[in-house]
Design an enzyme around this catalytic site. Structure first.
Site, mmCIF file in Angstrom:
data_model
loop_
_atom_site.group_PDB
_atom_site.id
_atom_site.type_symbol
_atom_site.label_atom_id
_atom_site.label_comp_id
_atom_site.label_asym_id
_atom_site.label_seq_id
_atom_site.Cartn_x
_atom_site.Cartn_y
_atom_site.Cartn_z
ATOM 1 N N ASP A 91 2.705 3.980 5.965
ATOM 2 C CA ASP A 91 2.283 3.413 4.694
ATOM 3 C C ASP A 91 3.484 2.930 3.881
ATOM 4 O O ASP A 91 4.190 3.737 3.289
ATOM 5 C CB ASP A 91 1.519 4.499 3.924
ATOM 6 C CG ASP A 91 1.065 4.009 2.555
ATOM 7 O OD1 ASP A 91 0.971 2.791 2.372
ATOM 8 O OD2 ASP A 91 0.815 4.865 1.687
ATOM 9 N N ASP A 307 1.859 -3.845 1.735
ATOM 10 C CA ASP A 307 1.451 -2.455 1.928
ATOM 11 C C ASP A 307 0.743 -2.233 3.260
ATOM 12 O O ASP A 307 -0.441 -2.537 3.405
ATOM 13 C CB ASP A 307 0.523 -2.051 0.764
ATOM 14 C CG ASP A 307 -0.008 -0.638 0.900
ATOM 15 O OD1 ASP A 307 0.545 0.138 1.706
ATOM 16 O OD2 ASP A 307 -0.984 -0.305 0.213
#
Ligand SMILES: *[C@@H]1O[C@H](CO)[C@@H](O)[C@H](O)[C@H]1NC(C)=O
Ligand SMILES: *[C@@H]1O[C@H](CO)[C@@H](O)[C@H](O)[C@H]1NC(C)=O
Ligand SMILES: *[C@@H]1O[C@H](CO)[C@@H](O)[C@H](O)[C@H]1NC(C)=O
Ligand SMILES: *[C@@H]1O[C@H](CO)[C@@H](O)[C@H](O)[C@H]1NC(C)=O
Ligand SMILES: *[C@@H]1O[C@H](CO)[C@@H](O)[C@H](O)[C@H]1NC(C)=O
Length: 478
Positions: A91, A307
């Protein structure tokens, strides 16, 4: 050149160490505890430290970004001594590594992803240690020493992600075992010491998701992330690249100085919590979209967040509406219907790449990103396609709706993050091919290729089987 910079870093930490309690976190700090050092000593320390560089790290990757399948990518890392394997979501939108810990409440017990879930148990690792609230790592996390902190109080953490799920627990420090690259597609186990979250309580999707994993590996640029910690102890450079493979699953995730292929880059917006880049235009096919300019702005400029922990792409309403309209106008006869509230879907059984326009985003320093129809449309059945673009209406930051580029646009291309130079770039790339990274220690260039760890069996794509909530792990509060 590098040496001098790192010697200065050492000096800085040294003086920092004098002014607060010296129960320090990183190797480099520990060495200087309460001792006088000359610059020469620092320099020879740095030379020795360079001898221990992990340099190029190859993270084994699994998962895929298909919204109706796994919807996320994960890596395998070893924690503790002896090392135990953990599977954690990668992430780039958050800043700490945490894993489910022994005795935790509401931790997932099983997963549709074919990995064996683990609980980290500090008692079973000979190298585990706690992090107390008076340690610099903790006071840096909270900008000051927390109220009521006594030397025996643990440093707690809580992270709430963009989908409302949350994790909380306390920080521990232990060895992380990673794969250091030593030759072409050849790796050897190597380790470093890091601080990470020991998850005591999970809520929302993190407790219940059928796509459960052991935790989340935040690859953000804050000092608390694994890559920042390894870089601070001189183990790696703050440079990494990923190629998330949505065709075969898995892909490449490597830390190190990438020398091939070369990619064009754009600056990272300074002083932001996330990887923000400046968007200056959007084209559908070859026509530019009319973009709303800000009240005091002379041209369109908007931060977009990169992201990997988010499955789809979220656009401000004032771009989302005209964009989707322009895409669908190419096929006026489509019968649109809504699936699971948020998805516009339609029946189509020919090549979508011939029927719909591609979408190009232009960034500062003439970097662009072209997303093809087969990327922004996804199939929930052989002949049913849905639009992947999502509106971020309701998700605003500083009065502006967020612009969030998740796996939908990141996958099947090589994305390169050079945090030493504060740039991010990408290029179209076949994730089955290798990338080349330079080993700092030997100067040799090594090839790192794709991995494909176990994945979820594809669910039968019938009707509306989209996961109710897709991973959306942009960090909100901590
Ligand atoms: C970590 O590295 C040290 C030094 O190279 C080694 O002695 C130790 O066994 C390693 N630990 C793990 C868990 O691999
Ligand atoms: C992060 O670490 C660097 C060097 O280790 C330091 O200069 C900087 O102040 C730290 N940033 C924060 C926000 O603590
Ligand atoms: C994207 O950038 C490349 C290189 O600058 C350029 O050749 C290409 O035409 C651009 N593509 C679009 C659709 O603007
Ligand atoms: C950063 O950019 C400079 C100037 O372009 C270049 O010389 C240097 O090699 C870059 N450093 C890294 C680590 O990429
Ligand atoms: C990617 O490369 C692999 C191996 O070289 C090849 O088999 C595959 O067809 C390529 N995929 C595309 C889309 O070009």
């Amino acid at each position: 050149m590098d040496l001098r910079r790192e010697a200065l870093l050492g000096l800085f930490l040294f003086s920092f160490c004098l002014s607060v309690s010296c129960n320090l976190v990183f190797d480099v700090q520990h060495k200087f505890k309460g001792r006088e050092r000359s610059l020469n000593a620092l320099r020879s320390h740095d030379l020795r430290r360079h001898g221990r560089l992990l340099s190029v790290i190859d993270l084994e990757l699994g998962g895929n970004g298909h919204p109706a399948e796994t919807g996320l990518y994960f890596a395998k890392i070893g924690l503790g001594t002896p090392p135990v394997d953990f599977h954690v979501q990668v992430d780039t939108g958050s800043d700490i590594l945490w894993v489910n810990c022994m005795g935790c409440s509401n931790c997932p017990k099983e997963s549709d992803i074919d990995v064996e879930l683990q609980l980290y148990d500090p008692k079973r690792s000979s190298t585990a240690g706690v992090v107390t609230c008076d340690e610099p790592f903790c006071s840096a996390m909270y900008k000051s020493v927390t109220e009521g902190c006594r030397p025996d109080v643990l440093c707690e953490y809580k992270v709430i992600y963009g989908d409302g799920s949350a994790t909380s627990g306390y920080f521990v420090k232990d060895h992380v075992q990673l794969q250091g690259v030593v030759g072409k597609h050849k790796t050897t186990a190597t380790n470093g010491s890091i601080i990470f979250g020991c998850g005591a309580k999970q809520s929302g999707e993190l407790g219940t998701s059928s796509e459960a994993l052991d935790g989340i590996l935040g690859f953000g640029q804050a000092n608390s992330s694994m890559i920042s910690q390894l870089a601070a102890s001189g183990k790696v450079k703050k440079i990494f690249a990923h190629c998330l493979d949505n065709v075969n699953g898995g892909g490449i995730f490597a830390i190190g100085d990438m020398v091939a292929p070369r990619v064009k880059t754009t600056p990272v917006v300074p002083d932001q919590a996330h990887y923000n880049v400046v968007l200056i235009g959007v084209k559908v096919g070859s026509t530019a979209l009319d973009l709303p300019l800000g009240l005091f702005e002379f041209s369109y400029r908007r931060d977009a967040i990169i992201d990997s922990g988010t499955t789809l792409a979220y656009l401000p309403e004032d771009i989302f509406q005209p964009l989707v309209k322009k895409i669908l106008v190419a096929q006026p006869d489509l019968k649109l219907h809504t699936v699971d509230k948020d998805f516009t879907c339609f029946h189509y059984d020919e090549s979508v790449d011939e029927a719909f326009p591609s979408v190009t985003f232009d960034f500062e320093e003439s970097l662009n990103l072209t997303i093809y129809p087969h990327e922004y449309l996804f199939q929930i059945r052989d002949d049913i396609w849905c639009v992947g673009w999502q509106s971020s209406a309701g998700n605003s930051k500083n009065g502006k709706e967020i612009f969030l580029f998740g796996d939908l646009v990141l996958q099947n291309r090589l994305v390169y993050y050079n945090l030493e130079n504060q740039t991010i770039g990408w290029t179209d790339f076949n994730c089955s091919k290798g990338i080349k990274l330079k080993d700092e220690k030997s100067g040799k260039v090594h090839t790192v290729g794709a991995h494909r760890l176990a994945s979820a069996a594809p669910i039968a794509l019938i009707g509306s089987l989209l996961p109710w909530l897709l991973p959306f792990t942009l960090l909100l509060i901590q």
